[in-house]
Design an enzyme around this catalytic site. Structure first.
Site, mmCIF file in Angstrom:
data_model
loop_
_atom_site.group_PDB
_atom_site.id
_atom_site.type_symbol
_atom_site.label_atom_id
_atom_site.label_comp_id
_atom_site.label_asym_id
_atom_site.label_seq_id
_atom_site.Cartn_x
_atom_site.Cartn_y
_atom_site.Cartn_z
ATOM 1 N N LYS A 44 0.834 -1.212 0.000
ATOM 2 C CA LYS A 44 0.000 0.000 0.000
ATOM 3 C C LYS A 44 0.864 1.256 0.000
ATOM 4 O O LYS A 44 0.364 2.375 0.030
ATOM 5 C CB LYS A 44 -0.924 0.028 1.231
ATOM 6 N N LYS A 46 2.800 2.108 2.457
ATOM 7 C CA LYS A 46 2.810 2.638 3.827
ATOM 8 C C LYS A 46 3.885 1.919 4.630
ATOM 9 O O LYS A 46 4.060 0.712 4.520
ATOM 10 C CB LYS A 46 1.459 2.363 4.502
#
Ligand code: C2G
Length: 130
Positions: A44, A46
Protein backbone atom coordinates in the site's frame (compact mmCIF):
# COMPACT_ATOMS: atom_id res chain seq x y z
CA UNK A 1 -25.66 -11.61 16.15
CA UNK A 2 -24.88 -8.89 13.58
CA UNK A 3 -21.20 -9.12 12.57
CA UNK A 4 -19.34 -6.10 11.23
CA UNK A 5 -15.93 -5.96 9.55
CA UNK A 6 -13.57 -3.11 8.74
CA UNK A 7 -9.98 -3.01 7.49
CA UNK A 8 -6.97 -0.81 7.92
CA UNK A 9 -3.41 -0.21 9.04
CA UNK A 10 -4.36 1.49 12.33
CA UNK A 11 -0.84 2.76 12.97
CA UNK A 12 -0.23 5.29 15.77
CA UNK A 13 -3.85 4.85 16.88
CA UNK A 14 -5.68 8.19 17.12
CA UNK A 15 -9.21 9.45 17.73
CA UNK A 16 -10.08 9.15 14.03
CA UNK A 17 -9.45 5.42 14.26
CA UNK A 18 -11.38 5.17 17.53
CA UNK A 19 -14.31 7.05 15.98
CA UNK A 20 -14.61 4.63 13.06
CA UNK A 21 -14.22 1.58 15.31
CA UNK A 22 -16.88 2.89 17.72
CA UNK A 23 -19.33 3.74 14.94
CA UNK A 24 -18.71 0.41 13.19
CA UNK A 25 -19.36 -1.49 16.43
CA UNK A 26 -22.49 0.60 17.10
CA UNK A 27 -23.89 -0.71 13.79
CA UNK A 28 -23.74 -4.33 14.98
CA UNK A 29 -22.91 -6.67 17.83
CA UNK A 30 -19.46 -7.99 16.94
CA UNK A 31 -16.63 -6.15 15.19
CA UNK A 32 -13.87 -7.90 13.26
CA UNK A 33 -10.91 -5.78 12.16
CA UNK A 34 -8.83 -6.86 9.17
CA UNK A 35 -5.44 -5.47 10.16
CA UNK A 36 -2.96 -4.82 7.37
CA UNK A 37 0.18 -6.91 7.66
CA UNK A 38 3.56 -5.22 7.42
CA UNK A 39 4.02 -6.81 3.98
CA UNK A 40 0.62 -5.56 2.75
CA UNK A 41 1.42 -2.10 4.08
CA UNK A 42 4.52 -2.13 1.88
CA UNK A 43 2.22 -2.93 -1.06
CA UNK A 44 0.00 0.00 0.00
CA UNK A 45 3.09 2.22 0.07
CA UNK A 46 2.81 2.64 3.83
CA UNK A 47 5.55 2.06 6.40
CA UNK A 48 3.83 1.65 9.76
CA UNK A 49 5.70 2.82 12.86
CA UNK A 50 4.33 -0.12 14.89
CA UNK A 51 4.74 -3.70 13.71
CA UNK A 52 1.71 -5.88 12.94
CA UNK A 53 1.98 -7.61 16.33
CA UNK A 54 2.16 -4.25 18.17
CA UNK A 55 -0.79 -2.84 16.17
CA UNK A 56 -2.75 -6.04 16.81
CA UNK A 57 -2.13 -5.87 20.56
CA UNK A 58 -3.25 -2.22 20.65
CA UNK A 59 -6.42 -2.93 18.63
CA UNK A 60 -7.32 -5.92 20.83
CA UNK A 61 -7.21 -3.60 23.86
CA UNK A 62 -9.89 -1.35 22.34
CA UNK A 63 -13.32 -2.15 23.78
CA UNK A 64 -15.09 -1.80 20.41
CA UNK A 65 -12.92 -4.49 18.78
CA UNK A 66 -13.94 -8.13 19.23
CA UNK A 67 -11.49 -9.85 16.88
CA UNK A 68 -8.47 -8.98 14.76
CA UNK A 69 -7.57 -10.94 11.63
CA UNK A 70 -4.63 -10.27 9.31
CA UNK A 71 -5.14 -8.45 6.03
CA UNK A 72 -2.61 -9.80 3.55
CA UNK A 73 -4.01 -8.50 0.24
CA UNK A 74 -6.75 -6.47 -1.45
CA UNK A 75 -8.57 -9.59 -2.64
CA UNK A 76 -9.35 -11.42 0.59
CA UNK A 77 -12.44 -9.44 1.62
CA UNK A 78 -15.06 -11.70 -0.01
CA UNK A 79 -13.62 -14.83 1.59
CA UNK A 80 -13.29 -13.02 4.93
CA UNK A 81 -16.96 -11.95 4.70
CA UNK A 82 -18.04 -15.53 3.94
CA UNK A 83 -15.80 -17.33 6.43
CA UNK A 84 -16.64 -14.91 9.26
CA UNK A 85 -20.38 -14.69 8.43
CA UNK A 86 -20.12 -10.92 8.10
CA UNK A 87 -23.36 -8.89 7.72
CA UNK A 88 -21.87 -5.42 7.30
CA UNK A 89 -18.66 -4.01 5.80
CA UNK A 90 -17.66 -0.54 7.04
CA UNK A 91 -14.95 1.84 5.85
CA UNK A 92 -14.22 5.54 6.18
CA UNK A 93 -15.50 7.89 3.48
CA UNK A 94 -12.06 8.26 1.90
CA UNK A 95 -12.90 4.81 0.48
CA UNK A 96 -16.38 5.85 -0.71
CA UNK A 97 -17.48 3.56 -3.54
CA UNK A 98 -14.22 1.61 -3.70
CA UNK A 99 -15.66 -1.59 -2.22
CA UNK A 100 -19.20 -1.51 -3.63
CA UNK A 101 -18.68 -4.91 -5.26
CA UNK A 102 -18.95 -6.35 -1.75
CA UNK A 103 -22.67 -5.43 -1.79
CA UNK A 104 -23.26 -8.86 -3.39
CA UNK A 105 -22.15 -10.44 -0.12
CA UNK A 106 -23.08 -8.04 2.70
CA UNK A 107 -24.23 -4.51 3.44
CA UNK A 108 -21.61 -1.83 2.72
CA UNK A 109 -21.41 1.48 4.63
CA UNK A 110 -18.89 4.31 4.32
CA UNK A 111 -18.75 6.55 7.39
CA UNK A 112 -17.46 10.16 7.39
CA UNK A 113 -13.78 10.42 8.14
CA UNK A 114 -12.74 12.33 11.27
CA UNK A 115 -11.35 15.61 9.98
CA UNK A 116 -8.02 17.07 11.09
CA UNK A 117 -6.23 13.88 12.11
CA UNK A 118 -4.26 11.17 10.34
CA UNK A 119 -1.22 9.08 11.08
CA UNK A 120 0.79 11.01 8.47
CA UNK A 121 -0.30 14.32 10.07
CA UNK A 122 0.96 13.08 13.44
CA UNK A 123 4.33 12.20 11.88
CA UNK A 124 4.59 15.56 10.08
CA UNK A 125 3.57 17.58 13.13
CA UNK A 126 6.12 15.80 15.31
CA UNK A 127 8.85 16.42 12.73
CA UNK A 128 7.95 20.13 12.60
CA UNK A 129 8.13 20.39 16.39
CA UNK A 130 11.78 19.37 16.39
N1 C2G B 1 -10.09 6.94 9.31
C1 C2G B 1 -11.07 7.86 9.67
N2 C2G B 1 -10.69 9.10 10.01
C2 C2G B 1 -9.39 9.46 10.02
C3 C2G B 1 -8.39 8.52 9.66
C4 C2G B 1 -8.78 7.24 9.31
O1 C2G B 1 -12.27 7.55 9.68
N3 C2G B 1 -9.05 10.74 10.36
C5 C2G B 1 -10.53 5.58 8.92
C6 C2G B 1 -10.21 5.24 7.47
O2 C2G B 1 -11.19 5.79 6.61
C7 C2G B 1 -10.23 3.71 7.50
C8 C2G B 1 -9.73 3.39 8.92
O3 C2G B 1 -9.84 4.62 9.68
O4 C2G B 1 -11.57 3.24 7.35
C9 C2G B 1 -8.30 2.92 8.94
O5 C2G B 1 -7.51 3.89 8.28
P1 C2G B 1 -5.99 3.48 7.90
O6 C2G B 1 -5.35 2.84 9.06
O7 C2G B 1 -5.38 4.67 7.25
O8 C2G B 1 -6.22 2.33 6.82
P2 C2G B 1 -6.11 2.43 5.23
O9 C2G B 1 -4.71 2.78 4.85
O10 C2G B 1 -7.21 3.30 4.78
O11 C2G B 1 -6.30 0.90 4.79
O12 C2G B 1 -8.34 -2.76 2.57
C10 C2G B 1 -8.55 -1.50 3.16
C11 C2G B 1 -7.25 -0.89 3.63
O13 C2G B 1 -6.55 -1.79 4.49
C12 C2G B 1 -7.53 0.42 4.37
Amino acid sequence: MKKVITYGTFDLIHHGHINILKRAKDLGDYLVVGLSSDEFNALKGKAAYHSFEERKMILEAIKYVDEVIPEHNWGQKVSDIKSNNIDLFVMGSDWEGKFDELKEHCDVVYLPRTEGISTSKIKTDLLNQQ
